[in-house]
Design a protein around this motif. Structure first.
Motif, short mmCIF file in Angstrom:
data_model
loop_
_atom_site.label_atom_id
_atom_site.label_comp_id
_atom_site.label_asym_id
_atom_site.label_seq_id
_atom_site.Cartn_x
_atom_site.Cartn_y
_atom_site.Cartn_z
N GLY A 1 1.79 8.08 0.90
CA GLY A 1 2.66 9.24 0.72
C GLY A 1 3.95 8.84 0.04
O GLY A 1 3.97 8.37 -1.09
N SER A 2 5.05 9.00 0.76
CA SER A 2 6.37 8.70 0.20
C SER A 2 6.83 7.29 0.50
O SER A 2 7.95 6.92 0.19
N LYS A 3 5.93 6.48 1.12
CA LYS A 3 6.33 5.15 1.55
C LYS A 3 5.41 4.09 0.95
O LYS A 3 4.29 4.38 0.55
N VAL A 4 5.90 2.87 0.95
CA VAL A 4 5.05 1.74 0.62
C VAL A 4 5.04 0.83 1.84
O VAL A 4 6.08 0.49 2.40
N LEU A 5 3.84 0.52 2.31
CA LEU A 5 3.65 -0.34 3.49
C LEU A 5 3.36 -1.75 3.00
O LEU A 5 2.43 -1.96 2.21
N CYS A 6 4.15 -2.69 3.47
CA CYS A 6 4.05 -4.06 2.95
C CYS A 6 3.81 -5.08 4.05
O CYS A 6 4.25 -4.90 5.19
N LYS A 7 3.12 -6.14 3.68
CA LYS A 7 3.01 -7.34 4.50
C LYS A 7 3.48 -8.51 3.65
O LYS A 7 3.00 -8.69 2.52
N PHE A 8 4.43 -9.25 4.19
CA PHE A 8 4.93 -10.44 3.50
C PHE A 8 4.62 -11.67 4.36
O PHE A 8 4.67 -11.59 5.60
N SER B 1 6.77 -4.50 6.84
CA SER B 1 7.98 -3.78 6.44
C SER B 1 7.59 -2.54 5.66
O SER B 1 6.56 -2.51 4.99
N VAL B 2 8.43 -1.51 5.77
CA VAL B 2 8.18 -0.24 5.11
C VAL B 2 9.43 0.18 4.34
O VAL B 2 10.54 -0.03 4.80
N ALA B 3 9.22 0.77 3.18
CA ALA B 3 10.35 1.30 2.41
C ALA B 3 9.91 2.61 1.76
O ALA B 3 8.74 2.80 1.42
N HIS B 4 10.86 3.52 1.59
CA HIS B 4 10.58 4.79 0.93
C HIS B 4 10.59 4.60 -0.58
O HIS B 4 11.33 3.78 -1.13
N ILE B 5 9.75 5.38 -1.24
CA ILE B 5 9.66 5.33 -2.70
C ILE B 5 10.65 6.34 -3.27
O ILE B 5 10.64 7.51 -2.90
N LYS B 6 11.51 5.88 -4.15
CA LYS B 6 12.48 6.75 -4.80
C LYS B 6 11.92 7.15 -6.16
O LYS B 6 12.04 6.41 -7.13
N LYS C 1 0.84 -1.19 0.00
CA LYS C 1 0.00 0.00 0.00
C LYS C 1 0.87 1.24 0.00
O LYS C 1 1.76 1.39 0.84
N VAL C 2 0.63 2.13 -0.96
CA VAL C 2 1.37 3.39 -1.02
C VAL C 2 0.78 4.37 -0.03
O VAL C 2 -0.43 4.59 0.00
#
Length: 301
Positions: free
Chosen positions: A19-26, A35-40, A16-17
């Motif tokens: 803002g500037s991040k994507v929120l993930c469930k694995f 886990s969370v990562a920033h979108i470049k 799920k996007v």
């Protein structure tokens, strides 16, 4: 070993996007990871608008692994869910109001997956939960840092260690922006803080001292070298924690073992000569580095 979006797609429960991040469930086997990562975000000419942190290289994945362990050691973050500082603001400015492309989102999902890889092992092309851990990881799991003071001293030590050689590189700043927050202080504030004293170290809880030292050592080793200034700084911390020479060597070896293992995992496979070359850079005996590689192979096979 290259991690691609297609290769991890079977393990994605949610992306799920925000803002500037994507929120993930694995999901790997019966365990779900957040886990969370920033979108470049990239411009039309293909150049990155946000300064890229090296995560697609083996060295970058090594830093991600150490950061994951660091978060586990402090119970998910230095101050719970507090938002990290300047780095997040920069990333928000770089992505607000822009449409996120499929390519940028998928790249962020891959970075989010890389953050949980320390918990996993790859067997016959499939990701499984890791059931065997290094002594470093066992000690971290056994005695996570729970006291706010211990966490703050760890944060200050990490910054002091990073600036031991006189400069903090852009990648290191990005690394710190992943976990520093208002309670620990910004990177700038910590850089202006006085050097940690013997009295301050004496106030660190007994059960936290070994893990604090090991984490600082492991982070210092993730830049693929062990500078004289960093060795001197570790010696200083060891003395302030009143470790014996034997205990100092033992804890440093655990950090070196973990660093070698994480680097092997990040590369997928390393020759003996490559192991020796890496060991030389982090001040580890070649024979011990080779034994670490063999122990890892035994655990994974």
């Amino acid at each position: 070993m290259e991690i691609t979006y297609e290769s991890i797609k079977p393990y994605i429960l949610e992306e799920k996007v925000d803002g500037s991040k994507v929120l993930c469930k694995f999901q790997v086997e019966n365990q779900v990871f957040d886990s969370v990562a920033h979108i470049k975000t990239s411009t039309a000419d293909g150049t990155a608008r946000v300064k890229k942190m090296v995560t697609n290289t083996a060295l970058g994945r090594l830093r991600s692994s150490v950061l994951r362990v660091l978060r586990k050691a402090v119970g998910g973050g230095f101050a719970g869910t507090a938002v990290s500082m300047a780095g997040n603001e920069m990333l928000r400015q770089g992505t607000d109001g822009l449409k996120v492309s499929k390519k940028d989102k998928e790249a962020a999902v891959v970075r989010a997956f890389e953050k949980i890889m320390v918990e996993l092992t790859l067997e016959r092309g499939k990701w499984r939960l890791a059931t065997e851990f290094s002594e470093f990881e066992k000690l971290i799991k056994r005695n996570p840092l729970t006291k706010a003071y211990d966490k703050k001293i760890l944060a200050r030590m990490l910054v002091e260690m990073a600036r031991a050689d006189g400069t903090i590189e852009a990648e290191e700043k990005a690394f710190f922006d992943d976990f520093l927050n208002k309670e620990t202080g910004t990177l700038g504030e910590l850089m202006r803080a006085p050097s940690i004293s013997m009295v301050e170290c004496e106030e660190v809880s007994e059960e936290a001292r070994e893990n604090v030292f090991m984490i600082v050592a492991a982070v210092a080793l993730t830049d693929n070298e062990f500078a004289d200034e960093e060795q001197l700084k570790l010696d200083e911390y060891s003395q302030m924690f009143e470790f014996s020479e034997k205990k100092h060597e033992e804890l440093l070896r655990y950090a070196q073992d973990y660093t070698i293992e994480a680097y092997i995992r990040a590369n997928g496979q390393m020759s003996r000569d490559e192991i020796y070359a890496f060991a030389d850079k982090i001040g580890m005996e070649r024979g011990e580095a080779e034994r670490t590689q063999i122990r890892l192979e035994k655990r994974l096979n």
